[in-house]
Scaffold this motif. Structure first.
Motif, PDB file in Angstrom:
ATOM      1  N   VAL A   1     -11.208 -13.753   4.157  1.00  0.00           N
ATOM      2  CA  VAL A   1     -11.278 -12.861   3.002  1.00  0.00           C
ATOM      3  C   VAL A   1      -9.937 -12.877   2.288  1.00  0.00           C
ATOM      4  O   VAL A   1      -8.887 -12.861   2.925  1.00  0.00           O
ATOM      5  CB  VAL A   1     -11.617 -11.417   3.453  1.00  0.00           C
ATOM      6  N   ARG A   2      -9.962 -12.908   0.989  1.00  0.00           N
ATOM      7  CA  ARG A   2      -8.723 -12.881   0.206  1.00  0.00           C
ATOM      8  C   ARG A   2      -8.277 -11.438   0.013  1.00  0.00           C
ATOM      9  O   ARG A   2      -9.072 -10.567  -0.328  1.00  0.00           O
ATOM     10  CB  ARG A   2      -8.933 -13.517  -1.154  1.00  0.00           C
ATOM     11  N   MET A   3      -6.990 -11.195   0.202  1.00  0.00           N
ATOM     12  CA  MET A   3      -6.427  -9.866   0.013  1.00  0.00           C
ATOM     13  C   MET A   3      -5.541  -9.862  -1.226  1.00  0.00           C
ATOM     14  O   MET A   3      -4.736 -10.759  -1.415  1.00  0.00           O
ATOM     15  CB  MET A   3      -5.583  -9.461   1.221  1.00  0.00           C
ATOM     16  N   ILE A   4      -5.723  -8.841  -2.039  1.00  0.00           N
ATOM     17  CA  ILE A   4      -4.862  -8.618  -3.187  1.00  0.00           C
ATOM     18  C   ILE A   4      -4.172  -7.282  -2.954  1.00  0.00           C
ATOM     19  O   ILE A   4      -4.834  -6.261  -2.771  1.00  0.00           O
ATOM     20  CB  ILE A   4      -5.667  -8.549  -4.498  1.00  0.00           C
ATOM     21  N   ALA A   5      -2.859  -7.272  -2.943  1.00  0.00           N
ATOM     22  CA  ALA A   5      -2.107  -6.023  -2.800  1.00  0.00           C
ATOM     23  C   ALA A   5      -1.646  -5.594  -4.179  1.00  0.00           C
ATOM     24  O   ALA A   5      -0.963  -6.340  -4.878  1.00  0.00           O
ATOM     25  CB  ALA A   5      -0.922  -6.226  -1.873  1.00  0.00           C
ATOM     26  N   GLN A   6      -2.038  -4.409  -4.572  1.00  0.00           N
ATOM     27  CA  GLN A   6      -1.702  -3.915  -5.900  1.00  0.00           C
ATOM     28  C   GLN A   6      -1.077  -2.529  -5.784  1.00  0.00           C
ATOM     29  O   GLN A   6      -1.763  -1.555  -5.545  1.00  0.00           O
ATOM     30  CB  GLN A   6      -2.964  -3.836  -6.760  1.00  0.00           C
ATOM     31  N   PRO A   7       0.243  -2.447  -5.939  1.00  0.00           N
ATOM     32  CA  PRO A   7       0.880  -1.125  -5.887  1.00  0.00           C
ATOM     33  C   PRO A   7       0.612  -0.335  -7.167  1.00  0.00           C
ATOM     34  O   PRO A   7       0.436  -0.921  -8.240  1.00  0.00           O
ATOM     35  CB  PRO A   7       2.369  -1.452  -5.757  1.00  0.00           C
ATOM     36  N   TYR A   8       0.564   0.974  -7.019  1.00  0.00           N
ATOM     37  CA  TYR A   8       0.355   1.864  -8.154  1.00  0.00           C
ATOM     38  C   TYR A   8       1.323   3.016  -8.089  1.00  0.00           C
ATOM     39  O   TYR A   8       1.732   3.438  -7.019  1.00  0.00           O
ATOM     40  CB  TYR A   8      -1.081   2.422  -8.157  1.00  0.00           C
ATOM     41  N   ASP A   9       1.629   3.547  -9.246  1.00  0.00           N
ATOM     42  CA  ASP A   9       2.431   4.760  -9.346  1.00  0.00           C
ATOM     43  C   ASP A   9       1.473   5.936  -9.280  1.00  0.00           C
ATOM     44  O   ASP A   9       0.694   6.170 -10.200  1.00  0.00           O
ATOM     45  CB  ASP A   9       3.208   4.760 -10.660  1.00  0.00           C
ATOM     46  N   ARG A  10       1.542   6.653  -8.183  1.00  0.00           N
ATOM     47  CA  ARG A  10       0.589   7.755  -7.984  1.00  0.00           C
ATOM     48  C   ARG A  10       0.748   8.862  -9.015  1.00  0.00           C
ATOM     49  O   ARG A  10      -0.148   9.665  -9.198  1.00  0.00           O
ATOM     50  CB  ARG A  10       0.727   8.312  -6.581  1.00  0.00           C
ATOM     51  N   ASN A  11       1.877   8.914  -9.690  1.00  0.00           N
ATOM     52  CA  ASN A  11       2.115   9.940 -10.707  1.00  0.00           C
ATOM     53  C   ASN A  11       1.798   9.459 -12.121  1.00  0.00           C
ATOM     54  O   ASN A  11       1.968  10.201 -13.079  1.00  0.00           O
ATOM     55  CB  ASN A  11       3.570  10.407 -10.646  1.00  0.00           C
ATOM     56  N   SER A  12       1.323   8.239 -12.233  1.00  0.00           N
ATOM     57  CA  SER A  12       1.041   7.670 -13.546  1.00  0.00           C
ATOM     58  C   SER A  12      -0.147   8.371 -14.198  1.00  0.00           C
ATOM     59  O   SER A  12      -1.152   8.668 -13.543  1.00  0.00           O
ATOM     60  CB  SER A  12       0.726   6.179 -13.402  1.00  0.00           C
ATOM     61  N   THR A  13      -0.029   8.589 -15.487  1.00  0.00           N
ATOM     62  CA  THR A  13      -1.146   9.177 -16.232  1.00  0.00           C
ATOM     63  C   THR A  13      -2.272   8.170 -16.433  1.00  0.00           C
ATOM     64  O   THR A  13      -3.368   8.536 -16.838  1.00  0.00           O
ATOM     65  CB  THR A  13      -0.670   9.691 -17.608  1.00  0.00           C
TER      66      THR A  13
END
Length: 92
Positions: free
Chosen positions: A14-26
């Protein structure tokens, strides 16, 4: 955590994509929805604190995207969950 997930994905083909996010982003919900639309993911692994954001959980359920929650603090019945033994993890 990512290393262990990646190893399992490789073993399962299975291919994994790691995508970080800013939890405080609008734009958090839009960012996640754009990821789903652009990649047609089979599922997501939600880590804290996003694993407890009702708006994110609702979005994924409405879109029919499978997800697993890491260490959720509420609504355990919504999706499969996994928990981390922090004491054991710190000892290694």
């Amino acid at each position: 955590m990512q290393s262990g997930i990646r190893d399992r994905c490789v073993a399962d083909g299975v291919r994994m994509i790691a995508q970080p996010y800013d939890r405080n982003s609008t734009t958090l919900l839009d960012d996640i929805e754009n990821l789903v639309d652009a990649t047609h993911v089979d599922g997501l692994i939600l880590t804290p604190p996003v694993s407890d954001y009702p708006q994110v959980l609702d979005l994924l359920q409405r879109r029919g995207v499978r997800f697993v929650r890491v260490s959720p603090g509420s609504a355990l019945e919504l999706a499969p969950s996994t928990f981390i033994d922090n004491a054991a993890a710190a000892a290694t």
